[in-house]
Write a protein that holds these residues in place. Structure first.
Motif, mmCIF file in Angstrom:
data_model
loop_
_atom_site.group_PDB
_atom_site.id
_atom_site.type_symbol
_atom_site.label_atom_id
_atom_site.label_comp_id
_atom_site.label_asym_id
_atom_site.label_seq_id
_atom_site.Cartn_x
_atom_site.Cartn_y
_atom_site.Cartn_z
ATOM 1 N N THR A 18 0.830 -1.209 0.000
ATOM 2 C CA THR A 18 0.000 0.000 0.000
ATOM 3 C C THR A 18 0.859 1.251 0.000
ATOM 4 O OG1 THR A 18 -1.725 -1.176 1.215
ATOM 5 C CG2 THR A 18 -1.836 1.226 1.226
ATOM 6 N N LEU A 19 1.955 1.219 0.749
ATOM 7 C CA LEU A 19 2.859 2.371 0.806
ATOM 8 C C LEU A 19 3.448 2.652 -0.578
ATOM 9 C CD1 LEU A 19 4.005 4.420 2.800
ATOM 10 C CD2 LEU A 19 5.895 2.843 3.232
ATOM 11 N N VAL A 20 3.800 1.593 -1.293
ATOM 12 C CA VAL A 20 4.326 1.766 -2.655
ATOM 13 C C VAL A 20 3.265 2.390 -3.553
ATOM 14 C CG1 VAL A 20 5.102 0.541 -4.717
ATOM 15 C CG2 VAL A 20 6.022 -0.091 -2.493
ATOM 16 N N GLU A 21 2.014 1.913 -3.422
ATOM 17 C CA GLU A 21 0.933 2.446 -4.251
ATOM 18 C C GLU A 21 0.658 3.909 -3.936
ATOM 19 O OE1 GLU A 21 -2.367 -0.091 -3.579
ATOM 20 O OE2 GLU A 21 -1.474 -1.840 -4.567
ATOM 21 N N VAL A 22 0.641 4.248 -2.645
ATOM 22 C CA VAL A 22 0.365 5.639 -2.249
ATOM 23 C C VAL A 22 1.469 6.564 -2.750
ATOM 24 C CG1 VAL A 22 0.104 7.199 -0.288
ATOM 25 C CG2 VAL A 22 -1.014 4.968 -0.255
ATOM 26 N N ARG A 23 2.706 6.133 -2.639
ATOM 27 C CA ARG A 23 3.815 6.959 -3.117
ATOM 28 C C ARG A 23 3.768 7.123 -4.636
ATOM 29 N NH1 ARG A 23 8.475 4.420 0.842
ATOM 30 N NH2 ARG A 23 8.342 5.996 2.487
ATOM 31 N N ALA A 24 3.402 6.033 -5.335
ATOM 32 C CA ALA A 24 3.287 6.125 -6.791
ATOM 33 C C ALA A 24 2.180 7.103 -7.176
ATOM 34 C CB ALA A 24 3.004 4.745 -7.378
ATOM 35 N N SER A 25 1.063 7.058 -6.430
ATOM 36 C CA SER A 25 -0.029 7.999 -6.680
ATOM 37 C C SER A 25 0.411 9.426 -6.415
ATOM 38 C CB SER A 25 -1.231 7.646 -5.801
ATOM 39 O OG SER A 25 -2.279 8.582 -5.972
ATOM 40 N N ALA A 26 1.161 9.641 -5.339
ATOM 41 C CA ALA A 26 1.665 10.981 -5.024
ATOM 42 C C ALA A 26 2.606 11.467 -6.119
ATOM 43 C CB ALA A 26 2.376 10.965 -3.675
ATOM 44 N N ALA A 27 3.427 10.558 -6.646
ATOM 45 C CA ALA A 27 4.348 10.936 -7.725
ATOM 46 C C ALA A 27 3.565 11.365 -8.967
ATOM 47 C CB ALA A 27 5.275 9.766 -8.049
ATOM 48 N N ARG A 28 2.480 10.638 -9.274
ATOM 49 C CA ARG A 28 1.659 11.019 -10.428
ATOM 50 C C ARG A 28 0.998 12.380 -10.194
ATOM 51 N NH1 ARG A 28 0.415 5.448 -10.181
ATOM 52 N NH2 ARG A 28 -1.512 5.886 -9.019
ATOM 53 N N THR A 29 0.558 12.615 -8.958
ATOM 54 C CA THR A 29 -0.066 13.902 -8.639
ATOM 55 C C THR A 29 0.921 15.052 -8.818
ATOM 56 O OG1 THR A 29 -1.579 12.866 -7.052
ATOM 57 C CG2 THR A 29 -1.199 15.224 -6.816
ATOM 58 N N ILE A 30 2.149 14.850 -8.348
ATOM 59 C CA ILE A 30 3.177 15.889 -8.495
ATOM 60 C C ILE A 30 3.468 16.151 -9.972
ATOM 61 C CG2 ILE A 30 5.620 16.409 -8.065
ATOM 62 C CD1 ILE A 30 5.334 14.860 -5.420
ATOM 63 N N ALA A 31 3.524 15.063 -10.761
ATOM 64 C CA ALA A 31 3.775 15.229 -12.201
ATOM 65 C C ALA A 31 2.626 15.989 -12.862
ATOM 66 C CB ALA A 31 3.943 13.855 -12.844
ATOM 67 N N ASP A 32 1.382 15.679 -12.473
ATOM 68 C CA ASP A 32 0.223 16.400 -13.025
ATOM 69 C C ASP A 32 0.291 17.886 -12.668
ATOM 70 O OD1 ASP A 32 -0.725 14.059 -14.078
ATOM 71 O OD2 ASP A 32 -2.150 13.669 -12.442
ATOM 72 N N GLN A 33 0.683 18.183 -11.439
ATOM 73 C CA GLN A 33 0.802 19.585 -11.025
ATOM 74 C C GLN A 33 1.831 20.331 -11.869
ATOM 75 O OE1 GLN A 33 1.621 19.057 -6.778
ATOM 76 N NE2 GLN A 33 -0.285 20.107 -6.334
ATOM 77 N N LYS A 34 2.970 19.693 -12.083
ATOM 78 C CA LYS A 34 4.018 20.341 -12.874
ATOM 79 C C LYS A 34 3.524 20.630 -14.292
ATOM 80 C CE LYS A 34 7.973 18.326 -10.411
ATOM 81 N NZ LYS A 34 8.584 19.599 -9.994
ATOM 82 N N GLU A 35 2.826 19.657 -14.864
ATOM 83 C CA GLU A 35 2.312 19.845 -16.219
ATOM 84 C C GLU A 35 1.281 20.970 -16.258
ATOM 85 O OE1 GLU A 35 0.280 17.211 -19.841
ATOM 86 O OE2 GLU A 35 0.608 16.325 -17.851
ATOM 87 N N MET A 36 0.373 20.997 -15.275
ATOM 88 C CA MET A 36 -0.647 22.053 -15.233
ATOM 89 C C MET A 36 -0.022 23.424 -15.046
ATOM 90 S SD MET A 36 -3.699 20.313 -12.998
ATOM 91 C CE MET A 36 -4.602 18.889 -13.633
ATOM 92 N N ARG A 37 0.991 23.522 -14.211
ATOM 93 C CA ARG A 37 1.631 24.818 -13.983
ATOM 94 C C ARG A 37 2.328 25.307 -15.253
ATOM 95 N NH1 ARG A 37 2.829 22.618 -8.473
ATOM 96 N NH2 ARG A 37 1.505 23.815 -7.033
ATOM 97 N N ARG A 38 2.877 24.359 -16.021
ATOM 98 C CA ARG A 38 3.468 24.768 -17.296
ATOM 99 C C ARG A 38 2.395 25.328 -18.236
ATOM 100 N NH1 ARG A 38 6.514 19.963 -16.733
ATOM 101 N NH2 ARG A 38 5.098 18.862 -18.163
ATOM 102 N N LEU A 66 -5.355 19.282 -6.443
ATOM 103 C CA LEU A 66 -4.248 18.318 -6.363
ATOM 104 C C LEU A 66 -3.350 18.608 -5.161
ATOM 105 C CD1 LEU A 66 -3.208 17.932 -10.116
ATOM 106 C CD2 LEU A 66 -4.605 16.398 -8.722
ATOM 107 N N ASP A 67 -3.189 19.892 -4.830
ATOM 108 C CA ASP A 67 -2.413 20.239 -3.627
ATOM 109 C C ASP A 67 -3.047 19.645 -2.378
ATOM 110 O OD1 ASP A 67 -0.319 21.639 -4.720
ATOM 111 O OD2 ASP A 67 -1.352 23.571 -4.670
ATOM 112 N N ASP A 68 -4.366 19.773 -2.289
ATOM 113 C CA ASP A 68 -5.077 19.209 -1.132
ATOM 114 C C ASP A 68 -4.919 17.685 -1.096
ATOM 115 O OD1 ASP A 68 -5.881 21.765 -0.529
ATOM 116 O OD2 ASP A 68 -7.852 21.569 -1.498
#
Length: 223
Positions: free
Chosen positions: A39-59, A111-113
């Motif tokens: 579960t920890l691996v899955e949650v971290r992977a989800s967080a990584a995807r969220t961070i990537a989405d944020q970076k793309e949106m900010r661009r 996504l920040d929340d």
């Protein structure tokens, strides 16, 4: 189906109750740890995807802000050339860019929340994972200690040890019988001349020691 399906289920779970109800606590806690690690691996992977989405949106937001500036300049240019129609069209395009940027900004906030919630879940899950590993270590230590105590007690008080010690009596009895047979061989045997003389000499030495002892005792009494 795993033991837990969501991170919050794991965080809220009562390990003590689970272990009390488990037929094999050691196996149960291994399953809990495995589930939490996955579960920890899955949650971290989800967080990584969220961070990537944020970076793309900010661009995209940055590009939209540049586009807004560009349409503003175009509207100003059109007005300077008395082309109000073109200026108005440019302002409409600028508003579209503004609306899209506002929408993306709102999505970034969502996504920040979500990311903050994920960070909290990860922290709680890591704490529970440490707790589970500590319990696993304690249980393993208790099992090893219990097994060692069992082996020691079986060594000094177990049926095999008792049986071995019971055989010592049989061995002693056999030794007594062997010694008896050896002594029995000497019964009724006529002593040789040398044996009889040796016994006389031994008797003389005993008599001499006895006389010396009496003399010492007599001297102490007279004194």
């Amino acid at each position: 189906m795993g033991i837990f399906s969501r991170t919050r289920d794991i965080v809220a779970a009562n390990f003590a109750d689970l272990l009390d109800k488990a037929e094999d606590p050691a196996k149960m806690i291994r399953m809990i740890i495995l589930e939490m690690e996955e579960t920890l691996v899955e949650v971290r992977a989800s967080a990584a995807r969220t961070i990537a989405d944020q970076k793309e949106m900010r661009r995209h937001i940055a590009k939209l802000e540049q586009l807004q500036t560009s349409w503003t300049e175009k509207a100003e240019l059109a007005l300077s050339k008395d082309r109000e129609d073109l200026a108005k069209a440019a302002l409409v395009e600028r508003q579209k860019a503004t609306d899209m940027a506002d929408q993306l900004t709102a999505e970034v906030q969502v996504l920040d929340d979500a990311l903050r919630a994920s960070e909290e879940d990860i922290a709680k899950l890591q704490a529970r994972l440490r707790e589970a590993r500590n319990k696993q270590s304690n249980i393993q230590t208790r099992i090893e200690s219990a097994n060692n105590r069992y082996r020691l007690r079986d060594m000094y008080a177990g049926p095999k040890t008792q049986e071995a010690f019971s055989r010592f009596g049989e061995l002693e009895r056999r030794a007594d019988e062997a010694e008896g047979r050896a002594e029995a061989l000497g019964l009724g045997v006529t002593k040789s001349l040398e044996d009889e003389i040796a016994e006389l000499r031994q008797s003389d030495r005993v008599d001499a020691e006895l006389a010396a002892l009496k003399a010492r005792l007599s001297g102490k009494t007279e004194g």
